[in-house]
Design a protein around this motif. Structure first.
Motif, short mmCIF file in Angstrom:
data_model
loop_
_atom_site.label_atom_id
_atom_site.label_comp_id
_atom_site.label_asym_id
_atom_site.label_seq_id
_atom_site.Cartn_x
_atom_site.Cartn_y
_atom_site.Cartn_z
N ASP A 35 0.83 -1.21 0.00
CA ASP A 35 0.00 0.00 0.00
C ASP A 35 0.86 1.26 0.00
O ASP A 35 0.54 2.23 -0.68
N LEU A 36 1.95 1.24 0.75
CA LEU A 36 2.84 2.40 0.78
C LEU A 36 3.52 2.59 -0.57
O LEU A 36 3.68 3.72 -1.05
N LEU A 37 3.90 1.49 -1.21
CA LEU A 37 4.49 1.58 -2.55
C LEU A 37 3.50 2.19 -3.53
O LEU A 37 3.85 3.06 -4.33
N LYS A 38 2.24 1.74 -3.48
CA LYS A 38 1.19 2.31 -4.34
C LYS A 38 1.04 3.80 -4.07
O LYS A 38 0.86 4.59 -4.99
N MET A 39 1.10 4.18 -2.80
CA MET A 39 0.95 5.59 -2.46
C MET A 39 2.14 6.40 -2.97
O MET A 39 1.97 7.53 -3.43
N GLU A 40 3.34 5.84 -2.90
CA GLU A 40 4.51 6.52 -3.47
C GLU A 40 4.31 6.76 -4.97
O GLU A 40 4.60 7.85 -5.47
N GLU A 41 3.82 5.73 -5.65
CA GLU A 41 3.56 5.85 -7.08
C GLU A 41 2.50 6.92 -7.34
O GLU A 41 2.58 7.67 -8.31
N GLU A 42 1.49 6.98 -6.46
CA GLU A 42 0.43 7.98 -6.62
C GLU A 42 0.97 9.39 -6.43
O GLU A 42 0.63 10.30 -7.18
N VAL A 43 1.83 9.59 -5.43
CA VAL A 43 2.44 10.91 -5.24
C VAL A 43 3.24 11.29 -6.48
O VAL A 43 3.13 12.43 -6.98
N TRP A 44 4.01 10.37 -6.99
CA TRP A 44 4.81 10.62 -8.20
C TRP A 44 3.91 11.05 -9.36
O TRP A 44 4.17 12.03 -10.04
#
Length: 159
Positions: A35-44
């Motif tokens: 989930d944190l990885l997905k959120m990092e991708e979303e911020v990017w």
């Protein structure tokens, strides 16, 4: 009887039963990391969309910078460092040692809502907004969580 119980416990420790318990425990922590990885991708994606809307180029993700950002976010989440830019000079030195660059900047945020809220926080801060819209080409984004709060670190760099 005590000896048999001790032997049984030792055997249990070194059998597949203990390793399957460990695997189950590790597997339960994996979705949070995913989930944190997905959120990092979303911020990017959100930052790049914002930059494009202002006529700027997208930022390329750098995995080394991403790891440094994750580490800083985790340190903030663990209260190892205070919320803020503590250790920025050290992160900059580590990046400079690996990547030739001209300029570097950093944004941090925390909230309980996620990526969209971090973008809004940065847009509403003149210094952070300037970083997002700066003449940068590379980024790293790392997120950690603690007690329902997300900690964000994004670094920007120009080669």
């Amino acid at each position: 009887m005590k000896t048999r119980l001790l032997i049984f416990l030792l055997l249990l420790l070194f059998t597949g039963i203990s390793s399957s318990f460990i695997s189950t425990k590790e597997a339960s922590s994996t979705p949070a990391q995913a989930d944190l990885l997905k959120m990092e991708e979303e911020v990017w994606r959100l930052v790049n969309d914002y930059r494009v809307s202002k006529g700027l180029s997208k930022l390329e993700m750098n995995e080394y910078m991403r790891e440094l950002c994750r580490e800083h976010s985790q340190n903030m989440a663990n209260s190892t460092v205070s919320f803020g830019h503590g250790g920025f000079d050290e992160r900059t030195d580590l990046i400079w040692a690996k990547i030739a660059m001209g300029a570097i900047a950093e944004n941090v945020a925390y909230n309980s809502s996620g990526a969209q809220q971090a973008l809004v926080q940065w847009q509403n801060s003149s210094g952070h907004n300037t970083n997002m819209l700066g003449d940068y080409t590379i980024t790293g984004i790392g997120i950690a969580s603690s007690g329902g709060t997300y900690y964000f670190t994004q670094m920007f760099l120009r080669k």
